[in-house]
Scaffold this active site. Structure first.
Site, short mmCIF file in Angstrom:
data_model
loop_
_atom_site.label_atom_id
_atom_site.label_comp_id
_atom_site.label_asym_id
_atom_site.label_seq_id
_atom_site.Cartn_x
_atom_site.Cartn_y
_atom_site.Cartn_z
N ARG A 162 41.73 39.73 48.81
CA ARG A 162 40.82 40.83 48.47
C ARG A 162 39.72 40.77 49.53
O ARG A 162 40.01 41.04 50.69
CB ARG A 162 40.30 40.72 47.03
CG ARG A 162 39.77 42.05 46.51
CD ARG A 162 39.32 42.02 45.06
NE ARG A 162 38.12 41.23 44.86
CZ ARG A 162 37.55 41.00 43.68
NH1 ARG A 162 38.10 41.50 42.58
NH2 ARG A 162 36.45 40.29 43.58
N LYS A 167 29.80 41.90 34.26
CA LYS A 167 30.53 43.18 34.42
C LYS A 167 31.67 43.35 33.42
O LYS A 167 32.05 44.47 33.11
CB LYS A 167 31.06 43.30 35.84
CG LYS A 167 32.21 42.36 36.11
CD LYS A 167 32.66 42.37 37.55
CE LYS A 167 33.89 41.50 37.66
NZ LYS A 167 34.15 41.01 39.00
C1 PLP Z 1 34.47 39.75 38.78
C2 PLP Z 1 34.11 38.73 39.77
C3 PLP Z 1 33.84 37.43 39.34
C4 PLP Z 1 33.93 37.00 37.90
O1 PLP Z 1 35.24 36.93 37.51
P1 PLP Z 1 35.67 36.41 36.04
O2 PLP Z 1 37.12 36.33 36.12
O3 PLP Z 1 35.16 37.44 35.09
O4 PLP Z 1 35.00 35.10 35.85
C5 PLP Z 1 33.48 36.51 40.29
N1 PLP Z 1 33.40 36.83 41.59
C6 PLP Z 1 33.66 38.06 42.05
C7 PLP Z 1 33.56 38.34 43.50
C8 PLP Z 1 34.02 39.06 41.15
O5 PLP Z 1 34.29 40.28 41.59
#
Ligand code: PLP
Length: 362
Positions: A133, A38
């Site tokens: 979160r 993402k």
């Molecule tokens: C975006 C996200 C990740 C990845 O995070 P990075 O900091 O890009 O490695 C992992 N787990 C969840 C739930 C996320 O939303």
């Protein structure tokens, strides 16, 4: 239009190598890597680099990005890592093999939909460790939900437990935090009378535990995006040595459209800028400045842009312009010249989402 600027250059080979390096380092400690796409808006070529670099699964917070990865021919398991919306349940089942969950109502809807589509959908239950979160805060509730899924939901397979840290609450994945998750995993295993396939100990920040070699044994899955895409962040934010990873996967290039000597303090009555704010200006006399054809619409906040040359200072930006002080630059900037910037996570997300930005693979 192929030569157009602003341009985001992506070095796919360096990205592939970064994926492979992180996969290897994690693998050495019994940890699999979910490749999170993402951060680069799931650009299919980026997804392919995660696939070819050896990520065990591909993951995103957005179903559209996973659909693009599937259409690009990637056959690895797809994981939705944002808690599913009730309104997207049928697409979650259609497109993904697994999702992260924290609401029984959604899990029941996934079960009903999976039965309809004749599928078995895997889920990882998210537990709150203090980042605040997503995830269950109440430990008894996780145990009850796990038991309910195990005994009542035929088309849902509970494959693991996970947590998220370092996102909202900026909480560090210390060994103690991850031990807490490992303990919870053991409690669930006790309750179910079987082992869980995955104990997912967070995202990029948890790579600190891999680098330090002190990730709890029970943790066997990490979801990593940023640390692979923008390896520098591990150094910038946590002061870890990431010299084994390429720091130049992404470069922003923008074209100079005006070069002039101008006063540094606006002339006239100061009210509000293009975004309704009233900034402060320091009078440094007449200085040479360059105007770039790239702006907030493309990258978000100019303070997140990192000039690649010495002596360059970004003064400000509006939607489609960036104003740069080049008085002390080593290069004698002229109209038509190209200025190069490094990016951070926020700018990368904007740049890859913006259709004005020309994505070029190098
Ligand atoms: C975006 C996200 C990740 C990845 O995070 P990075 O900091 O890009 O490695 C992992 N787990 C969840 C739930 C996320 O939303």
């Amino acid at each position: 239009m192929n030569n157009r600027y602003p341009r985001l250059e992506i070095n796919l080979e360096h990205l592939r190598q970064n994926v492979a390096t992180v996969v290897e380092k994690c693998g050495g400690q019994g940890v699999q890597v979910m490749g999170v796409i993402k951060g680069a808006t799931g650009i299919p070529e980026v997804a392919k680099a995660f696939d070819e670099g050896g990520a065990a699964m591909l993951a995103s917070s957005r179903l559209e990005q996973l659909e693009d990865a599937i259409n690009a021919g990637i056959t690895k398991p797809m994981v939705l890592i944002r808690i599913p919306m009730l309104s997207e349940v049928s697409d979650v089942i259609r497109l993904t093999d697994m999702s992260l969950n924290s609401e029984l109502e959604v899990i029941k809807a996934l079960n009903a939909e999976a039965r309809k589509q004749g599928k078995l959908h895997k889920i990882i239950l998210m537990a709150e460790m203090g980042d605040l979160r997503e995830g269950y805060w109440d430990r008894d509730e996780v145990l009850e939900v796990a038991e309910y899924i195990e005994n009542k939901l035929v088309n849902i397979q509970l494959v693991g437990i996970g947590t998220n840290v370092g996102c909202y609450g900026a909480i560090l994945p210390t060994p103690e935090k991850l031990e807490e998750l490992a303990d919870l995993a053991e409690k669930i295993e006790e309750r179910l009378g079987r082992e869980l396939e995955y104990v997912a100990g967070g995202a990029t920040a948890s790579l600190m535990r891999i680098w330090d070699g002190n990730i709890p044994k029970k943790i066997n899955l990490l979801r990593v995006g940023e640390g692979i895409l923008l390896a520098m962040d591990m150094d910038r934010f946590y002061h870890y040595d990431v010299s084994c990873l390429h720091q130049d996967v992404f470069r922003l290039k923008a074209e100079v459209i005006e070069v002039k000597n101008k006063p540094t303090h606006p002339i006239g009555t100061i009210a509000v800028d293009a975004f309704g704010h009233t900034p402060e200006y320091v009078d440094r006399g007449i200085r040479k400045r360059a105007l770039l054809a790239v702006g907030k619409v493309d990258y978000g906040d100019y303070k997140d842009l990192i000039p690649m040359e010495e002596g360059i200072e970004i003064l400000g930006a509006s939607s489609d312009h960036t104003i740069v002080d080049v008085e002390d630059a080593t290069r004698d900037y002229k109209v038509g010249d190209i200025m190069t910037f490094d990016v951070c996570y926020a700018t990368l997300v904007y740049l890859t989402n913006c259709k004005n930005v020309n994505i070029v693979f190098v």
